[in-house]
Design an enzyme around this catalytic site. Sequence first.
Site, PDB file in Angstrom:
ATOM      1  N   ASP A  69       0.884  -1.158   0.000  1.00  7.78           N
ATOM      2  CA  ASP A  69       0.000   0.000   0.000  1.00  7.78           C
ATOM      3  C   ASP A  69       0.920   1.205   0.000  1.00  7.78           C
ATOM      4  O   ASP A  69       1.904   1.252   0.751  1.00  7.78           O
ATOM      5  CB  ASP A  69      -0.938   0.018   1.206  1.00  7.78           C
ATOM      6  CG  ASP A  69      -2.121   0.957   0.943  1.00  7.78           C
ATOM      7  OD1 ASP A  69      -2.761   0.817  -0.120  1.00  7.78           O
ATOM      8  OD2 ASP A  69      -2.388   1.850   1.770  1.00  7.78           O
ATOM      9  N   SER A  70       0.627   2.141  -0.872  1.00  2.00           N
ATOM     10  CA  SER A  70       1.554   3.245  -1.073  1.00  2.00           C
ATOM     11  C   SER A  70       0.781   4.508  -1.374  1.00  2.00           C
ATOM     12  O   SER A  70      -0.425   4.470  -1.641  1.00  2.00           O
ATOM     13  CB  SER A  70       2.504   2.909  -2.225  1.00  2.00           C
ATOM     14  OG  SER A  70       1.789   2.450  -3.349  1.00  2.00           O
ATOM     15  N   PHE A 150       3.983   6.240 -13.248  1.00  2.00           N
ATOM     16  CA  PHE A 150       2.509   6.274 -13.219  1.00  2.00           C
ATOM     17  C   PHE A 150       2.077   7.242 -12.129  1.00  2.00           C
ATOM     18  O   PHE A 150       2.911   7.849 -11.427  1.00  2.00           O
ATOM     19  CB  PHE A 150       1.942   4.861 -12.983  1.00  2.00           C
ATOM     20  CG  PHE A 150       2.278   4.279 -11.640  1.00  2.00           C
ATOM     21  CD1 PHE A 150       1.400   4.410 -10.562  1.00  2.00           C
ATOM     22  CD2 PHE A 150       3.465   3.594 -11.417  1.00  2.00           C
ATOM     23  CE1 PHE A 150       1.705   3.882  -9.312  1.00  2.00           C
ATOM     24  CE2 PHE A 150       3.785   3.053 -10.167  1.00  2.00           C
ATOM     25  CZ  PHE A 150       2.888   3.198  -9.121  1.00  2.00           C
ATOM     26  N   TYR A 152       1.252   9.974  -9.616  1.00  2.00           N
ATOM     27  CA  TYR A 152       1.700  11.350  -9.372  1.00  2.00           C
ATOM     28  C   TYR A 152       3.139  11.600  -9.854  1.00  2.00           C
ATOM     29  O   TYR A 152       3.670  12.691  -9.633  1.00  2.00           O
ATOM     30  CB  TYR A 152       1.613  11.671  -7.875  1.00  2.00           C
ATOM     31  CG  TYR A 152       0.207  11.564  -7.305  1.00  2.00           C
ATOM     32  CD1 TYR A 152      -0.691  12.627  -7.385  1.00  2.00           C
ATOM     33  CD2 TYR A 152      -0.223  10.387  -6.696  1.00  2.00           C
ATOM     34  CE1 TYR A 152      -1.977  12.523  -6.867  1.00  2.00           C
ATOM     35  CE2 TYR A 152      -1.515  10.269  -6.175  1.00  2.00           C
ATOM     36  CZ  TYR A 152      -2.378  11.337  -6.266  1.00  2.00           C
ATOM     37  OH  TYR A 152      -3.651  11.233  -5.757  1.00  2.00           O
ATOM     38  N   LYS A 173      14.264   5.005 -11.220  1.00  2.00           N
ATOM     39  CA  LYS A 173      13.136   5.140 -10.287  1.00  2.00           C
ATOM     40  C   LYS A 173      13.218   4.033  -9.230  1.00  2.00           C
ATOM     41  O   LYS A 173      13.093   4.301  -8.033  1.00  2.00           O
ATOM     42  CB  LYS A 173      11.781   5.100 -11.026  1.00  2.00           C
ATOM     43  CG  LYS A 173      10.627   5.238 -10.043  1.00  2.00           C
ATOM     44  CD  LYS A 173       9.230   5.263 -10.629  1.00  2.00           C
ATOM     45  CE  LYS A 173       8.211   5.240  -9.490  1.00  2.00           C
ATOM     46  NZ  LYS A 173       6.830   5.064  -9.901  1.00  2.00           N
TER      47      LYS A 173
HETATM   48  P1  ITT Z   1      -3.545  -1.889  -5.699  1.00  2.00           P
HETATM   49  O1  ITT Z   1      -4.245  -1.527  -4.407  1.00  2.00           O
HETATM   50  O2  ITT Z   1      -4.332  -2.833  -6.534  1.00  2.00           O
HETATM   51  O3  ITT Z   1      -2.130  -2.337  -5.456  1.00  2.00           O
HETATM   52  P2  ITT Z   1      -3.681   0.949  -6.194  1.00  2.00           P
HETATM   53  O4  ITT Z   1      -3.245   1.836  -7.313  1.00  2.00           O
HETATM   54  O5  ITT Z   1      -5.085   1.112  -5.675  1.00  2.00           O
HETATM   55  O6  ITT Z   1      -3.414  -0.564  -6.615  1.00  2.00           O
HETATM   56  P3  ITT Z   1      -2.717   1.852  -3.643  1.00  2.00           P
HETATM   57  O7  ITT Z   1      -4.009   1.648  -2.955  1.00  2.00           O
HETATM   58  O8  ITT Z   1      -1.449   1.452  -2.935  1.00  2.00           O
HETATM   59  O9  ITT Z   1      -2.641   1.087  -5.029  1.00  2.00           O
HETATM   60  O10 ITT Z   1      -2.638   3.379  -4.071  1.00  2.00           O
HETATM   61  C1  ITT Z   1      -1.462   3.866  -4.538  1.00  2.00           C
HETATM   62  C2  ITT Z   1      -1.711   5.182  -5.262  1.00  2.00           C
HETATM   63  O11 ITT Z   1      -0.695   6.106  -4.823  1.00  2.00           O
HETATM   64  C3  ITT Z   1      -1.500   4.983  -6.753  1.00  2.00           C
HETATM   65  O12 ITT Z   1      -2.706   4.706  -7.417  1.00  2.00           O
HETATM   66  C4  ITT Z   1      -0.894   6.323  -7.151  1.00  2.00           C
HETATM   67  O13 ITT Z   1      -1.928   7.268  -7.299  1.00  2.00           O
HETATM   68  C5  ITT Z   1      -0.082   6.709  -5.915  1.00  2.00           C
HETATM   69  N1  ITT Z   1       1.303   6.160  -6.016  1.00  2.00           N
HETATM   70  C6  ITT Z   1       1.838   5.131  -5.304  1.00  2.00           C
HETATM   71  N2  ITT Z   1       3.079   4.855  -5.715  1.00  2.00           N
HETATM   72  C7  ITT Z   1       3.347   5.718  -6.702  1.00  2.00           C
HETATM   73  C8  ITT Z   1       4.455   5.912  -7.537  1.00  2.00           C
HETATM   74  O14 ITT Z   1       5.515   5.132  -7.484  1.00  2.00           O
HETATM   75  N3  ITT Z   1       4.390   6.891  -8.436  1.00  2.00           N
HETATM   76  C9  ITT Z   1       3.304   7.671  -8.534  1.00  2.00           C
HETATM   77  N4  ITT Z   1       2.190   7.537  -7.813  1.00  2.00           N
HETATM   78  C10 ITT Z   1       2.208   6.558  -6.892  1.00  2.00           C
END
Ligand code: ITT
Length: 198
Positions: A69-70, A150, A152, A173
């Site tokens: 989760d990120s 991808f 932000y 990256k």
């Molecule tokens: P999963 O839960 O299926 O893994 P998700 O995109 O919903 O996919 P998260 O709930 O972890 O994943 O949300 C992460 C969001 O944070 C992601 O959609 C981006 O908007 C942002 N994000 C995370 N890591 C990033 C990165 O490396 N570069 C740019 N934006 C990022």
Amino acid sequence: MEIVFATSNKGKFKEVNKLFENSEIIIKSLSDFDSIAEVIEDKDTFEGNAQKKAKEIFEQVKIPVIADDSGLVVEHLNGEPGVYSARYAGENCSYADNNKKLLSELSGFEKPNKAKFVCWAVYYDGNDFINAQGEVNGEITEQLSGTGGFGYDPLFIPDGYSKTMAEISPEEKNQISHRGKAFRELKAKLIQKGLLHS
Ligand code: ITT
């Protein structure tokens, strides 16, 4: 060793696949399985959501799972969008919608707009969770630049750089990113615990 990466985010999948390229791990995606139920990310921490994704997917696929989760944590916005980064501009919004909302929320604030990306990575095989975390500090620019990465990335300039995360190569990256750091630490822990040899 086969592992499932519990994500539907193609950008994340590519990055993590590359990180485990020369290891004994074969990373399977959720699309390799039939009818996987969606995980509702309703926890208010990265840790809680990452563990929830790993556990709920493990219960369905019955082989070891990794998940992350990120998100983006912005100082002037009191930590927003944080765990809501994926749906900052609303349910089913696009990366472009999120970036537009971020720019509009930040207009008027004094520069620099300090921010960090955070990643909580988890391994789960039915025993205790193995956790690792990574962060990268930087600032949010005023206009989108670059087509790599991808989310932000086109708005985020890592500290020490004059380019956005979308203007550097995927390898670079992975070297500096929150996700690169978290999954390298996770891999080291798996090796240390004897769950992985390379
Ligand atoms: P999963 O839960 O299926 O893994 P998700 O995109 O919903 O996919 P998260 O709930 O972890 O994943 O949300 C992460 C969001 O944070 C992601 O959609 C981006 O908007 C942002 N994000 C995370 N890591 C990033 C990165 O490396 N570069 C740019 N934006 C990022």
